[in-house]
Write a protein that holds these residues in place. Structure first.
Motif, PDB file in Angstrom:
ATOM      1  N   GLY A   1       4.094  -4.392  -0.493  1.00 23.19           N
ATOM      2  CA  GLY A   1       2.694  -3.288  -0.530  1.00 23.19           C
ATOM      3  C   GLY A   1       3.554  -2.620   1.176  1.00 23.19           C
ATOM      4  O   GLY A   1       4.662  -2.204   1.266  1.00 23.19           O
ATOM      5  N   MET A   2       2.356  -1.798   1.088  1.00 25.16           N
ATOM      6  CA  MET A   2       2.584  -1.312   2.279  1.00 25.16           C
ATOM      7  C   MET A   2       1.806  -0.964   3.633  1.00 25.16           C
ATOM      8  O   MET A   2       1.641   0.750   4.326  1.00 25.16           O
ATOM      9  N   SER A   3       1.544  -2.410   3.417  1.00 20.96           N
ATOM     10  CA  SER A   3       1.144  -2.015   4.830  1.00 20.96           C
ATOM     11  C   SER A   3       1.978  -2.996   5.779  1.00 20.96           C
ATOM     12  O   SER A   3       1.554  -3.576   7.020  1.00 20.96           O
ATOM     13  N   TRP A   4       3.502  -3.050   5.505  1.00 21.53           N
ATOM     14  CA  TRP A   4       3.706  -4.263   6.066  1.00 21.53           C
ATOM     15  C   TRP A   4       4.829  -3.445   7.315  1.00 21.53           C
ATOM     16  O   TRP A   4       5.512  -4.438   8.078  1.00 21.53           O
ATOM     17  N   GLN A   5       4.278  -2.210   8.294  1.00 15.51           N
ATOM     18  CA  GLN A   5       4.895  -2.393   9.389  1.00 15.51           C
ATOM     19  C   GLN A   5       3.952  -1.303  10.101  1.00 15.51           C
ATOM     20  O   GLN A   5       3.476  -0.582  11.361  1.00 15.51           O
ATOM     21  N   THR A   6       2.352  -1.954   9.954  1.00 14.79           N
ATOM     22  CA  THR A   6       1.155  -1.900  10.889  1.00 14.79           C
ATOM     23  C   THR A   6       0.166  -3.229  11.842  1.00 14.79           C
ATOM     24  O   THR A   6       1.796  -4.222  11.552  1.00 14.79           O
ATOM     25  N   PRO A   7      -0.438  -3.389  12.527  1.00 12.07           N
ATOM     26  CA  PRO A   7      -0.106  -4.170  13.380  1.00 12.07           C
ATOM     27  C   PRO A   7      -0.503  -5.352  12.890  1.00 12.07           C
ATOM     28  O   PRO A   7      -0.434  -6.434  12.917  1.00 12.07           O
ATOM     29  N   GLN A   8      -1.251  -5.316  11.479  1.00 12.15           N
ATOM     30  CA  GLN A   8      -2.129  -6.458  10.525  1.00 12.15           C
ATOM     31  C   GLN A   8      -0.954  -7.390  10.364  1.00 12.15           C
ATOM     32  O   GLN A   8      -1.113  -8.146  10.580  1.00 12.15           O
ATOM     33  N   ALA A   9       0.083  -6.987  10.189  1.00 10.61           N
ATOM     34  CA  ALA A   9       1.276  -7.746   9.870  1.00 10.61           C
ATOM     35  C   ALA A   9       2.011  -8.135  10.873  1.00 10.61           C
ATOM     36  O   ALA A   9       2.628  -9.822  10.117  1.00 10.61           O
ATOM     37  N   ALA A  10       1.552  -7.906  11.716  1.00  8.81           N
ATOM     38  CA  ALA A  10       2.621  -8.744  13.503  1.00  8.81           C
ATOM     39  C   ALA A  10       1.784 -10.376  12.906  1.00  8.81           C
ATOM     40  O   ALA A  10       2.609 -11.255  13.278  1.00  8.81           O
ATOM     41  N   ALA A  11       0.596 -10.400  12.528  1.00  5.32           N
ATOM     42  CA  ALA A  11      -0.201 -11.551  12.287  1.00  5.32           C
ATOM     43  C   ALA A  11       0.669 -12.774  11.429  1.00  5.32           C
ATOM     44  O   ALA A  11       0.292 -13.958  11.601  1.00  5.32           O
ATOM     45  N   VAL A  12       1.930 -12.458  10.415  1.00  3.97           N
ATOM     46  CA  VAL A  12       2.378 -12.913   9.684  1.00  3.97           C
ATOM     47  C   VAL A  12       3.837 -13.614  10.435  1.00  3.97           C
ATOM     48  O   VAL A  12       3.611 -14.816   9.846  1.00  3.97           O
ATOM     49  N   VAL A  13       3.825 -12.827  11.603  1.00  2.00           N
ATOM     50  CA  VAL A  13       4.714 -13.892  12.433  1.00  2.00           C
ATOM     51  C   VAL A  13       4.887 -14.984  12.504  1.00  2.00           C
ATOM     52  O   VAL A  13       5.729 -15.699  12.288  1.00  2.00           O
TER      53      VAL A  13
END
Length: 197
Positions: free
Chosen positions: A77-89
């Motif tokens: 999708g379009m949000s994988w460079q946003t701060p919220q994506a960091a929580a997936v690490v």
């Protein structure tokens, strides 16, 4: 019955999990019962909206994987460079520690490149140039890049954004969701439909 957890961020790609989740829950073909429980996770457990406008109330947040987790699926999708994506690490790290399948498609693959996860395993993605751009110095795996719709390397499956059927096939095979013959039949049916053109 084990769980496969899908991660959805805002503006996720509706179609990229549309074949895999039902095949895991309900079976790859009629008369073949599903073998997995499917859950959806999103940042803080809050609702997310897809690119197409579908609003999804997730089952949980991104705190940790279920105890019975067999797979972690990162929907593009379009949000994988946003701060919220960091929580997936931390979830990817947990999956690595626990030898759990990690599947990523579209921009979620580029996210993996940006965090150095593709440097020692065969993979694909939207394009090699995109993986280089997102990954920067963290991405050194270009020698292992394959220009294919989907690539499975052990417990890792990657796909480009148009490879959702191939992504589904490779994840189903990696999870042993059914026999290879049933998975192949499901793939052929969804790819070709009732009529070959």
């Amino acid at each position: 019955m084990k769980t496969v957890q899908f991660v959805l961020l805002d503006r996720f790609a509706d179609w990229e999990a549309a074949f895999l989740a039902p095949a895991l829950r309900e079976g790859v073909m009629p008369g073949h019962p599903g073998k997995y429980r499917v859950t959806f996770a999103a940042p803080d457990g809050r609702p997310v909206r897809s690119i197409g406008g579908l609003r999804v109330q997730p089952d949980c947040g991104l705190e940790q994987l279920p105890a019975d987790c067999a797979g972690l699926i990162l929907v593009g999708g379009m949000s994988w460079q946003t701060p919220q994506a960091a929580a997936v690490v931390p979830l990817v790290e947990e999956a690595l520690r626990r030898s759990i399948l990690v599947g990523a498609i579209c921009n979620a693959v580029s996210f993996l490149a940006a965090h150095g996860y593709l440097n020692d395993r065969r993979h694909t993605g939207n394009t090699l140039d995109m993986l280089r751009a997102w990954g920067g110095a963290a991405y050194t795996g270009e020698r292992l890049y394959e220009e294919r719709q989907a690539v499975r390397d052990g417990l890792w499956v990657t796909a480009n954004g148009t490879g959702y059927l191939e992504f589904t096939r490779e994840c189903l095979l990696a999870l042993e969701a059914d026999t290879p013959e049933a998975v192949a039949a499901s793939y052929a049916f969804n790819k070709q439909g009732f009529c070959k053109e």
